[in-house]
Design an enzyme around this catalytic site. Structure first.
Site, short mmCIF file in Angstrom:
data_model
loop_
_atom_site.label_atom_id
_atom_site.label_comp_id
_atom_site.label_asym_id
_atom_site.label_seq_id
_atom_site.Cartn_x
_atom_site.Cartn_y
_atom_site.Cartn_z
N TYR A 61 -27.10 -6.00 -6.72
CA TYR A 61 -27.94 -5.41 -5.69
C TYR A 61 -27.67 -6.09 -4.34
O TYR A 61 -28.25 -7.12 -4.00
CB TYR A 61 -29.42 -5.53 -6.05
CG TYR A 61 -29.77 -4.99 -7.41
CD1 TYR A 61 -29.04 -3.94 -7.98
CD2 TYR A 61 -30.82 -5.52 -8.15
CE1 TYR A 61 -29.36 -3.45 -9.24
CE2 TYR A 61 -31.15 -5.02 -9.40
CZ TYR A 61 -30.41 -4.00 -9.95
OH TYR A 61 -30.72 -3.52 -11.20
N HIS A 134 -25.22 -6.65 -17.79
CA HIS A 134 -25.47 -5.55 -16.86
C HIS A 134 -24.37 -4.49 -16.97
O HIS A 134 -23.22 -4.73 -16.62
CB HIS A 134 -25.52 -6.09 -15.43
CG HIS A 134 -26.14 -5.14 -14.45
ND1 HIS A 134 -26.19 -5.39 -13.10
CD2 HIS A 134 -26.75 -3.93 -14.61
CE1 HIS A 134 -26.79 -4.40 -12.48
NE2 HIS A 134 -27.13 -3.49 -13.38
#
Length: 321
Positions: A61, A134
């Site tokens: 992010y 992830h």
């Protein structure tokens, strides 16, 4: 009195307690129009003030920016009062032109160790509550053979409390649950008002093995917040005509009963007995307040009954009380 973030729930096998609704920090690091640092700080402060104790982030992010902003917030607080989750599998590095930070997939043992060290530094903590693999969709061999053992070792050493995987698909998450001793999974986009059945087998396996379920992206990338407006986003792409039509039908029922569409979506996702916590992204303090207000909005049983009568919610789906 229960805080706006919801009554605390068990999260994983290791004794973590998280608020029913958590804050996803992706919008604080990666947006077409990036929010500034002050707005990000206000967003996190509002979440804490309203009882949210589950904060999720990732190096992906904003190439570390969301983690850094979370770290700035935690620097003046007792981080042990929150459940902090981040992710591994992407290393932050400079782009080819050297002018901006980016991330590259890396599920190697050395890569995971480096990513953990860098996340600890950015978040400004000395240990982590939850670490997820992830999006290992295209990296199964490396993720299961190299990355997973590292997380298991760090859990045994006490540097990480709980370990898991976070993905936008149920199939590979189910393999992880079946083949490892994961504590928790993060499933995005696959259990929502628009995707009601894809996760059933996964949820059953999690329940059988004591694995907690955290949901993300329960607004399906935006359309269950904005409604069927032109250009509405569904799973990070423009919504198809069939999705727009289905959402419009749900909106019509919402209007008849005075229920906000995001409220219906958040409450439906949280109602499943397999689900421990629901992450909701926000880029401002105002959005945090609106999301939690929607999550607590009183929805009458007649509203859910009409959705079921119209075939918009399955007759066997768990519903909010």
């Amino acid at each position: 009195m229960i805080a706006a973030g919801g009554e605390p729930t068990n999260l994983g096998r290791q004794g973590l307690r998280a608020s029913r609704f958590g804050l996803g920090t992706a919008p604080l690091g990666i947006l077409p129009d990036l929010v500034d640092a002050a707005a990000a700080q206000r967003c996190l402060e509002r979440a804490a003030d309203l009882g949210i104790r589950h904060l999720d982030t990732a190096p992906f992010y904003g190439a570390g920016l969301a983690e850094e902003r979370l770290g700035s917030f935690l620097a003046e607080r007792d981080a042990t009062q929150f459940v902090i989750s981040t992710k591994v599998g992407r290393t932050v590095c400079q782009s080819v032109d050297g002018r901006r930070a980016t991330t590259v997939f890396d599920f190697s043992r050395s890569g995971i160790l480096r990513q953990i060290d860098e996340s600890l530094r950015r978040i400004r903590v000395d240990r982590l509550d939850i670490v997820y693999l992830h999006d290992p969709d295209d990296h199964w061999p490396e993720a299961i053979d190299e990355a997973w053992p590292v997380l298991a070792e760090l859990r045994a050493a006490g540097l990480i409390t709980s370990v898991g995987a976070g993905m936008n698909q149920a199939g590979m998450l189910r393999r992880f649950v079946q083949e490892t001793s994961m504590d928790v999974i993060l499933l995005a986009n696959r259990y929502t008002l628009l995707q009601q059945y894809e996760a059933d087998a996964l949820f059953a396996d999690c329940a059988a093995r004591g694995v907690s379920v955290v949901l993300g992206a329960v607004l399906n990338g935006g359309i269950l917040a904005t409604g069927a407006v032109p250009g509405a986003s569904y799973e990070y792409q423009p919504a198809s005509a069939s999705i727009l039509e289905r959402v419009a039908r749900i909106e019509a029922v919402c209007r008849r009963h005075g229920v906000p569409l995001p409220g219906a979506a958040l409450q439906f996702a949280a109602a499943h007995p397999a689900v421990s916590s629901v992450l909701v992204g926000a880029k401002s303090a105002e959005e945090v307040t609106l999301n939690l207000d929607a999550a607590r909005y009183p929805t009458p049983s007649a509203f859910w009954a009409e959705l079921q009568d119209l075939g918009l919610v399955g007759a066997d789906r768990p519903l909010p009380p």
